[in-house]
Design a protein around this motif. Structure first.
Motif, mmCIF file in Angstrom:
data_model
loop_
_atom_site.group_PDB
_atom_site.id
_atom_site.type_symbol
_atom_site.label_atom_id
_atom_site.label_comp_id
_atom_site.label_asym_id
_atom_site.label_seq_id
_atom_site.Cartn_x
_atom_site.Cartn_y
_atom_site.Cartn_z
ATOM 1 N N CYS A 82 0.819 -1.199 0.000
ATOM 2 C CA CYS A 82 0.000 0.000 0.000
ATOM 3 C C CYS A 82 0.852 1.247 0.000
ATOM 4 C CB CYS A 82 -0.910 0.023 1.222
ATOM 5 S SG CYS A 82 -2.156 -1.249 1.211
ATOM 6 N N TYR A 95 -5.361 7.397 -6.398
ATOM 7 C CA TYR A 95 -6.073 6.179 -6.009
ATOM 8 C C TYR A 95 -5.209 4.972 -6.355
ATOM 9 C CZ TYR A 95 -10.028 9.398 -5.972
ATOM 10 O OH TYR A 95 -10.864 10.461 -5.719
ATOM 11 N N PHE A 96 -5.169 3.989 -5.463
ATOM 12 C CA PHE A 96 -4.332 2.818 -5.713
ATOM 13 C C PHE A 96 -5.026 1.549 -5.236
ATOM 14 C CE2 PHE A 96 -3.095 4.768 -1.697
ATOM 15 C CZ PHE A 96 -3.131 3.716 -0.796
ATOM 16 N N SER A 97 -4.676 0.435 -5.873
ATOM 17 C CA SER A 97 -5.180 -0.873 -5.468
ATOM 18 C C SER A 97 -4.179 -1.919 -5.926
ATOM 19 C CB SER A 97 -6.559 -1.152 -6.077
ATOM 20 O OG SER A 97 -6.474 -1.189 -7.488
ATOM 21 N N GLY A 98 -4.269 -3.123 -5.340
ATOM 22 C CA GLY A 98 -3.325 -4.150 -5.733
ATOM 23 C C GLY A 98 -3.574 -5.475 -5.050
ATOM 24 N N LEU A 153 -5.535 -8.409 -0.761
ATOM 25 C CA LEU A 153 -5.978 -7.337 -1.642
ATOM 26 C C LEU A 153 -5.931 -6.036 -0.848
ATOM 27 C CD1 LEU A 153 -9.164 -9.029 -3.170
ATOM 28 C CD2 LEU A 153 -6.964 -8.719 -4.305
ATOM 29 N N HIS A 154 -5.595 -4.944 -1.518
ATOM 30 C CA HIS A 154 -5.580 -3.662 -0.834
ATOM 31 C C HIS A 154 -6.040 -2.555 -1.778
ATOM 32 C CE1 HIS A 154 -1.579 -3.303 -2.823
ATOM 33 N NE2 HIS A 154 -1.948 -2.044 -2.915
ATOM 34 N N GLY A 155 -6.417 -1.458 -1.182
ATOM 35 C CA GLY A 155 -6.799 -0.275 -1.940
ATOM 36 C C GLY A 155 -6.733 0.933 -1.040
ATOM 37 N N GLY A 156 -6.786 2.097 -1.642
ATOM 38 C CA GLY A 156 -6.743 3.293 -0.826
ATOM 39 C C GLY A 156 -6.646 4.551 -1.649
ATOM 40 N N ILE A 167 -5.651 3.602 3.790
ATOM 41 C CA ILE A 167 -5.377 2.274 3.258
ATOM 42 C C ILE A 167 -6.403 1.297 3.820
ATOM 43 C CG2 ILE A 167 -3.721 0.377 3.132
ATOM 44 C CD1 ILE A 167 -1.529 2.420 3.704
ATOM 45 N N GLY A 216 -7.408 -3.022 3.534
ATOM 46 C CA GLY A 216 -6.933 -4.304 3.024
ATOM 47 C C GLY A 216 -7.682 -5.479 3.622
ATOM 48 N N SER A 240 -0.064 -3.886 -8.878
ATOM 49 C CA SER A 240 -0.716 -2.703 -8.368
ATOM 50 C C SER A 240 -1.121 -1.769 -9.500
ATOM 51 C CB SER A 240 0.177 -1.965 -7.370
ATOM 52 O OG SER A 240 1.339 -1.478 -8.000
#
Length: 244
Positions: free
Chosen positions: A18, A39-42, A52-55, A73, A75, A239
């Motif tokens: 993250c 914005y990010f995710s992965g 899995l994560h995002g934020g 963040i 997850g 990601s």
């Protein structure tokens, strides 16, 4: 080995990925002028777990400026381990986590560093239930860390990030070096280390970073992981990042 050590390492791994590396500015010519949200995710996978994560990262003065930054963040994932307290039975854990961390970005040509610190929350559900796990149930603590992106010249990059959490007393660190290929992507080696109490995990692999398609930027890594429980195998991560 303490059971909490195994569980905490996956929490640290999720948090590490993250830690979004700053986007290479000259690879986003068509990005909106002065974007303020990233914005990010992965996803992160290895033989004993997956997350899995995002934020979102918000910089009110702009992502390309010095100033205040706020990172959120979220997850979720699963991990497994053998519990000595349960006669070496396999335990499957499911984890939810979230962090809210204010920070500050330092921006110079070819250099960007963000430091942050804030609230860290985690919830772990185990099947079968393992009363010996220190991470069993819900926990609230603190997390701090940094993200670094450095371009010595137009054809190379260095990225690094690290964080530490009071939950499980875990920490993680990651570094990657890359050469720019076809004016589209950075490719090179990466290393990572995770630790919690008496548990350690090390990773060695290759990465492809900052591959832009439309308004989305992709990064990936894969390689070999080994831990202090003498387990080893492949890992992989992916990601996605976009700016608005």
């Amino acid at each position: 080995m303490r059971v909490a050590s195994i569980a905490a390492i996956f929490v640290a791994a999720a948090a590490q990925f993250c830690g979004v590396c700053p986007v290479a500015a000259d690879m986003l010519e068509d990005a909106p002028e002065e974007p303020t949200f990233l914005y990010f995710s992965g996803v992160d996978l290895w033989r004993e777990g997956g997350f899995l994560h995002g934020g979102v990262l918000w910089s009110p003065d702009g992502l390309d400026q010095d100033g205040f930054t706020l990172k959120f963040i979220f997850g979720s994932g699963a991990y497994r381990y053998l519990s000595g307290a349960l006669g070496d039975a396999e335990v499957v854990g499911h984890q939810l986590s979230g962090s809210a961390m204010p920070g500050w970005r330092f921006k110079r040509p070819g250099f960007e560093m963000t430091v942050f610190a804030g609230l860290d929350a985690q919830d772990h559900r185990l099947s079968p239930d393992d009363p010996s796990s220190d991470l069993r149930g819900s926990h609230v603590g603190l997390r701090s860390g940094f993200d670094l992106w450095y371009e010595p010249n137009r054809t190379t990059m260095l990225a690094a990030d690290a964080s530490v959490s009071t939950i499980g007393t875990s920490y993680n660190a990651h570094a990657a070096y890359g050469w720019r290929l076809f004016n589209r992507v950075y490719v090179g080696p990466e290393v990572a280390a995770f630790a919690s109490d008496d548990y350690r995990q090390y990773r060695f692999g290759l990465h492809a970073t900052a591959f832009k398609t439309g308004t989305i930027e992709l990064s990936a890594g894969a390689g070999y992981a080994r831990d202090s429980s003498h387990r080893s195998g492949a890992y992989g991560r992916l990601s996605l990042v976009t700016r608005r």
